[in-house]
Each structure stands twice: as C-alpha cells, then as structure tokens.
Design an enzyme around this catalytic site. Structure first.
Site, PDB file in Angstrom:
ATOM      1  N   GLY A  13       0.811  -1.216   0.000  1.00 25.46           N
ATOM      2  CA  GLY A  13       0.000   0.000   0.000  1.00 25.46           C
ATOM      3  C   GLY A  13       0.842   1.261   0.000  1.00 25.46           C
ATOM      4  N   TYR A 160     -12.547  -1.559  12.199  1.00 22.16           N
ATOM      5  CA  TYR A 160     -11.148  -1.142  12.077  1.00 22.16           C
ATOM      6  C   TYR A 160     -10.409  -1.343  13.396  1.00 22.16           C
ATOM      7  CZ  TYR A 160      -7.158   2.062  11.570  1.00 22.16           C
ATOM      8  OH  TYR A 160      -5.898   2.620  11.549  1.00 22.16           O
TER       9      TYR A 160
END
Length: 265
Positions: A13, A160
C-alpha cells in the site's frame, strides 16, 4: 548515512500517504524498493513515487500490483519482486482500510474487507516473506498498526479497531515464532496523520481542531514521522527489539480518554 544500502524492501500500500513516505525514507538510505499498489486507480500515483525515487536517489524501484488479502496476488507480488531484485529482506505491512461506519450499520462486506486487508493481508505477506528470511537468518517485518490497537478511538470504526487489535497480537505472535530465526517482527502505532485515508474526515474544521486538542503534543503526526519509526525498527539499531508496538502518537494512548470523543460525528 545509508543503513539499508542494497537491502530489498517491500512496502504494501505504498502508492501514497504513509506508505509512500516509508519507501522514500528507505530509498534515501540506499534500499532497493518494491512499491505495492492495489488497482489501476492507484497505478499513476505509484508510478509518480517510483519516478521521484529513481531520480532523487538512484536506487532500484519496481512496481507490483496486488491485493494483499488475496493469496494468489501476494504470491505474484513476491515472485515478481524476487525476479527483479532478489529475496525480500524487509517487509513493511502498511496496506490498510478504514471505512467509517457505526457498529449497527457495519455490513458483512465492510467487516470482511477490513479484516481481509488489515489482518489477513499482514498474515499472507509475512508468511510468504518468512521462508527466505529464515533461510538467510535475517529479516525485518514491520506492521503498521494504530492507536486503535490499544484504545477504542472512535465509535464509528469498530471493525477497524478490532482489526488493528488483531494486528497487534499477530505482531507479538510472529515475533515469538520468528525471532529464533533472526527475524525481528515489530509494529508502529500512528495516531491521526493527514493522509488521503482521512482527508474528508479532517476537512471539517471542528473535527480537525478536536483531533489536535486531544493530542498531548497539540498537533497531528506526519507520514515522515511514521516512516522514521519504521526505519528504526528495520535497522541494526533495533536488533534486540522484537514483538514490540512502538507508538508514534504524541502520547495520545497514555492519557485519559476524553468523554464522548467523536460522538457528534
């Protein structure tokens, strides 16, 4: 100072944000870089980072597309990186998602995608990187965790928070299992950093000021500060640091929580 000259580093990422800052710092110190990006929409940003690094530092930089939550993609990523550069010596698991949804509105798809990227991806890439590290008796794995690994930071990202707590525990488990092979596994825990992931959230001036005021340093962190911590944990200076979560949060996780933090948003 070139602590990573000719080391092969893969950062997941890393087309933008914290990931891009991490690859820039490694390149500054001589590393060969693998920039991972998810899809076609990220390719242009990844290519810009690649060009910037190649021109500024002259190190080898390659791009590999792949979803860290898919085993076949991870295998292809590593195969391409090894073909171009050789074995990966430093793996930084930075890829992550954080869709904002309160608990009662979190869908199964949101939950699955969050864990697939933030936890399963970390598992798959680490499992793929470990054998060659074991063979060489050397390796560094650094996971990008969060203040949410330790605290419930907001009521609108329970998926999350759960995923980052899992990432913290996975870091410790891998540190124990891989440490005997000369592999250090650690994590960094950023507080809020101004990146594309939270750009829309921080556009609200009231929220921005609340984030600043909540932090003991009275400022937000920067992507470079996180990158500096990642480099430390990947360096020879941190050879005896293992299974550790290094908080880069201005002291946010050591102060008492503020009542009703974020509840209006």
């Amino acid at each position: 100072m070139s602590r990573f000259t000719n080391r092969n580093v893969l950062v997941t990422g890393s087309a933008r944000g914290i990931g891009a800052a991490i690859v820039r710092r490694f390149a500054e110190e001589g590393a060969n870089i693998v920039i991972n990006y998810l899809g076609d929409s990220d390719r242009e940003a990844a290519a810009e980072v690649q060009q910037e690094i190649a021109q500024a530092f002259g190190t080898k930089v390659i791009l590999v597309q792949g979803d860290v939550g898919k085993k076949a993609d991870v295998e292809n990523m590593f195969a391409e990186a090894e073909r171009e550069l050789g074995p990966i010596e430093v793996l930084v698991n930075n890829a992550g998602v954080a869709p904002f949804e309160p608990f009662l509105k979190v869908t199964e798809d949101t939950w699955d995608r969050t864990f697939e990227t933030n936890v399963k991806g970390m598992f798959l890439t680490s499992q793929r990187a470990a054998p060659s590290m074991i063979e060489r008796g050397y390796g560094k794995i650094v996971n990008v965790a969060s203040t949410a690994s330790l605290l419930v930071t907001s009521p609108v990202i329970p998926h999350y928070i759960a995923s980052k707590a899992a990432a913290h525990q996975l870091t410790k488990a891998l540190g124990i299992e891989l440490g005997k092979h000369g592999i250090n596994v650690n994590a960094v825990g950023p507080s809020t950093v101004e990146t594309d992931m939270v750009k829309e959230y921080l556009q609200d001036e009231q929220i921005y000021q609340q984030e600043v005021e909540a932090n003991p340093m009275k400022r937000l962190g920067t992507a470079k500060q996180i990158a500096d911590a990642v480099l430390f944990l990947s360096s020879e200076e941190a050879m005896q640091v293992n299974g550790h979560l290094l908080m880069v949060d201005g002291g946010l996780t050591v102060k008492a929580a503020q009542p009703e933090d974020h509840m209006d948003h």
